[in-house]
Scaffold this active site. Structure first.
Site, PDB file in Angstrom:
ATOM      1  N   TYR A  58       3.843 -12.988  15.456  1.00 54.31           N
ATOM      2  CA  TYR A  58       2.845 -12.757  14.413  1.00 54.31           C
ATOM      3  C   TYR A  58       1.442 -13.040  14.956  1.00 54.31           C
ATOM      4  O   TYR A  58       1.128 -14.170  15.355  1.00 54.31           O
ATOM      5  CB  TYR A  58       3.116 -13.616  13.166  1.00 54.31           C
ATOM      6  N   HIS A 117      14.405 -13.500  17.106  1.00 55.58           N
ATOM      7  CA  HIS A 117      13.756 -12.587  16.142  1.00 55.58           C
ATOM      8  C   HIS A 117      14.500 -11.253  16.021  1.00 55.58           C
ATOM      9  O   HIS A 117      14.720 -10.747  14.917  1.00 55.58           O
ATOM     10  CB  HIS A 117      12.306 -12.360  16.588  1.00 55.58           C
TER      11      HIS A 117
HETATM   12  N1  LIG Z   1      12.593 -11.412  10.711  1.00 55.84           N
HETATM   13  C1  LIG Z   1      11.910 -10.304  10.597  1.00 55.84           C
HETATM   14  O1  LIG Z   1      12.075  -9.349  11.400  1.00 55.84           O
HETATM   15  C2  LIG Z   1      10.920 -10.159   9.483  1.00 55.84           C
HETATM   16  C3  LIG Z   1      10.434  -8.882   9.134  1.00 55.84           C
HETATM   17  C4  LIG Z   1       9.532  -8.792   8.071  1.00 55.84           C
HETATM   18  C5  LIG Z   1       9.127  -9.936   7.384  1.00 55.84           C
HETATM   19  N2  LIG Z   1       9.591 -11.169   7.777  1.00 55.84           N
HETATM   20  C6  LIG Z   1       9.167 -12.423   7.062  1.00 55.84           C
HETATM   21  O2  LIG Z   1       9.366 -12.246   5.667  1.00 55.84           O
HETATM   22  C7  LIG Z   1       8.152 -12.497   4.965  1.00 55.84           C
HETATM   23  C8  LIG Z   1       8.080 -11.687   3.659  1.00 55.84           C
HETATM   24  O3  LIG Z   1       8.235 -10.314   3.892  1.00 55.84           O
HETATM   25  P1  LIG Z   1       7.004  -9.277   3.822  1.00 55.84           P
HETATM   26  O4  LIG Z   1       5.730  -9.989   4.087  1.00 55.84           O
HETATM   27  O5  LIG Z   1       7.413  -8.156   4.709  1.00 55.84           O
HETATM   28  O6  LIG Z   1       7.055  -8.674   2.363  1.00 55.84           O
HETATM   29  P2  LIG Z   1       7.260  -9.202   0.852  1.00 55.84           P
HETATM   30  O7  LIG Z   1       7.267 -10.663   0.779  1.00 55.84           O
HETATM   31  O8  LIG Z   1       8.405  -8.434   0.313  1.00 55.84           O
HETATM   32  O9  LIG Z   1       5.965  -8.600   0.143  1.00 55.84           O
HETATM   33  C9  LIG Z   1       4.676  -9.071   0.378  1.00 55.84           C
HETATM   34  C10 LIG Z   1       3.745  -8.227  -0.498  1.00 55.84           C
HETATM   35  O10 LIG Z   1       4.069  -8.452  -1.868  1.00 55.84           O
HETATM   36  C11 LIG Z   1       2.892  -8.810  -2.564  1.00 55.84           C
HETATM   37  N3  LIG Z   1       3.243  -9.846  -3.562  1.00 55.84           N
HETATM   38  C12 LIG Z   1       3.672 -11.104  -3.331  1.00 55.84           C
HETATM   39  N4  LIG Z   1       3.917 -11.746  -4.482  1.00 55.84           N
HETATM   40  C13 LIG Z   1       3.625 -10.878  -5.464  1.00 55.84           C
HETATM   41  C14 LIG Z   1       3.671 -10.956  -6.861  1.00 55.84           C
HETATM   42  N5  LIG Z   1       4.106 -12.069  -7.470  1.00 55.84           N
HETATM   43  N6  LIG Z   1       3.295  -9.854  -7.593  1.00 55.84           N
HETATM   44  C15 LIG Z   1       2.895  -8.733  -6.981  1.00 55.84           C
HETATM   45  N7  LIG Z   1       2.840  -8.590  -5.632  1.00 55.84           N
HETATM   46  C16 LIG Z   1       3.195  -9.650  -4.879  1.00 55.84           C
HETATM   47  C17 LIG Z   1       1.949  -9.376  -1.546  1.00 55.84           C
HETATM   48  O11 LIG Z   1       0.640  -9.155  -1.997  1.00 55.84           O
HETATM   49  P3  LIG Z   1      -0.502 -10.270  -1.827  1.00 55.84           P
HETATM   50  O12 LIG Z   1      -0.508 -10.605  -0.359  1.00 55.84           O
HETATM   51  O13 LIG Z   1      -1.706  -9.546  -2.316  1.00 55.84           O
HETATM   52  O14 LIG Z   1      -0.151 -11.458  -2.676  1.00 55.84           O
HETATM   53  C18 LIG Z   1       2.289  -8.566  -0.306  1.00 55.84           C
HETATM   54  O15 LIG Z   1       1.582  -7.350  -0.319  1.00 55.84           O
HETATM   55  C19 LIG Z   1       7.081 -12.126   6.011  1.00 55.84           C
HETATM   56  O16 LIG Z   1       5.801 -12.570   5.651  1.00 55.84           O
HETATM   57  C20 LIG Z   1       7.674 -12.736   7.243  1.00 55.84           C
HETATM   58  O17 LIG Z   1       7.452 -14.147   7.267  1.00 55.84           O
HETATM   59  C21 LIG Z   1      10.498 -11.292   8.786  1.00 55.84           C
END
Ligand SMILES: NC(=O)c1ccc[n+]([C@@H]2O[C@H](COP(=O)([O-])OP(=O)(O)OC[C@H]3O[C@@H](n4cnc5c(N)ncnc54)[C@H](OP(=O)(O)O)[C@@H]3O)[C@@H](O)[C@H]2O)c1
Length: 274
Positions: A58, A117
């Site tokens: 990241y 990862h």
């Molecule tokens: N292991 C892997 O390969 C892998 C891959 C992808 C992700 N990850 C991890 O998983 C975490 C979460 O996944 P992600 O970041 O891909 O997506 P996510 O958590 O599904 O979605 C994040 C999005 O949702 C919005 N959001 C959050 N809470 C909300 C709410 N209560 N109402 C409306 N919108 C909301 C956020 O907007 P705002 O920012 O405007 O609040 C952001 O745009 C990552 O940050 C990372 O740490 C791991």
């Protein structure tokens, strides 16, 4: 807060964590919003988040540096910090160096959880897991796990690892239900926690599922995002790590850990296919 047991141990992890992808940049560092991002993570901690998910990938390490700034006033033992090693660092020399760089950036002596990862077929899985076990014995890691492993690979990891594989972090949400076919039952049978990433589908939902979610959300006086998280957390061994960048979203998501959906609503959501 809801907690999950870690593997076969009596230790616990908060079932709702805080994702950090995009904080401080994506594949490349972006220093332009550092103070805002640190404040956002401090707010998350003030609200009660204690489980933080990050990775060396990241922002090319910058996300870990920002996490270090946000956590510095919190007692380390109250936090559950997860980081991940990128697939080009999976041989024994590189893995140890990658972990030490992550620890340095995070300004901590140990990680609560270290994950592979993504799998890398060019490096024997046993070599990476033996190295992680050695680093665990040396006190640098408390638990080891994997990410983006399918059922076959997880079985292999469980078989060859000298230490228990406690977590597998994969894409799982109300639309992306692939883990339910084989992976989730396998995790449940083998005391592996399944961490759902992108649990909110990054906020982009097809209209069909939105209608069902809205109907259910109305009943519980909650939001569709809370229903998405509560549905995931209704499943044995499942943990969710939404990412949010406003205090309102952070609070809303945290409250979802206390939302109990009734079995009929869970079933309705189970049946949804995109
Ligand atoms: N292991 C892997 O390969 C892998 C891959 C992808 C992700 N990850 C991890 O998983 C975490 C979460 O996944 P992600 O970041 O891909 O997506 P996510 O958590 O599904 O979605 C994040 C999005 O949702 C919005 N959001 C959050 N809470 C909300 C709410 N209560 N109402 C409306 N919108 C909301 C956020 O907007 P705002 O920012 O405007 O609040 C952001 O745009 C990552 O940050 C990372 O740490 C791991």
């Amino acid at each position: 807060m809801l907690y999950r047991k870690i593997g076969k141990t009596e230790e616990m992890v908060p079932a709702l964590g805080f994702g950090t992808w995009g904080i401080g940049g994506e594949a490349e560092p972006d220093y332009s919003r550092d103070s805002e991002q640190i404040i956002n993570m401090e707010i998350a901690l003030d609200l009660g988040y204690r489980h933080i998910d990050t990775a060396e990938y990241y922002a090319d390490g910058h996300t870990e540096e920002l996490v270090a700034e946000a956590i510095k006033i919190f007692p380390r033992e109250e936090l559950f910090i997860v980081s991940k090693v990128w697939p080009n660092h999976l041989n024994k020399e590189e893995l140890e160096k990658a972990l030490k760089r992550s620890l340095k950036r995070l300004k901590t002596d140990y990680l609560d959880l270290y994950l592979i990862h993504w799998p890398n077929p060019d490096v024997p899985l046993k070599e990476s897991l033996d190295t992680m076990a050695k680093l665990k014995k040396a006190g640098f890691i408390k638990h080891i796990g994997v990410s983006n492993f399918d059922g076959e690979l997880l079985k292999e990891a469980i078989k060859v690892s000298p230490e228990p594989i406690s977590f597998n972090q994969v894409l799982y949400n109300i639309v992306d239900k692939n883990p339910e076919k084989e992976l989730l039952p396998l995790c449940q049978e083998n005391d592996v926690n399944l961490t759902a990433y992108s649990p909110l589908k990054r906020g982009t939902l097809p209209s069909g599922v939105k209608t069902i979610l809205k109907e259910i959300a109305l009943k519980y006086n909650s939001t569709i995002y809370q229903v998405m998280l509560a549905w995931l957390l209704s499943k044995e061994r499942v943990i969710a790590i939404p990412k949010a960048s406003s205090p309102d979203h952070l609070q809303e998501n945290l409250n979802a850990a206390d939302l109990k959906l009734n079995p009929e609503d869970i079933e309705k959501l189970n049946k949804f296919t995109s």
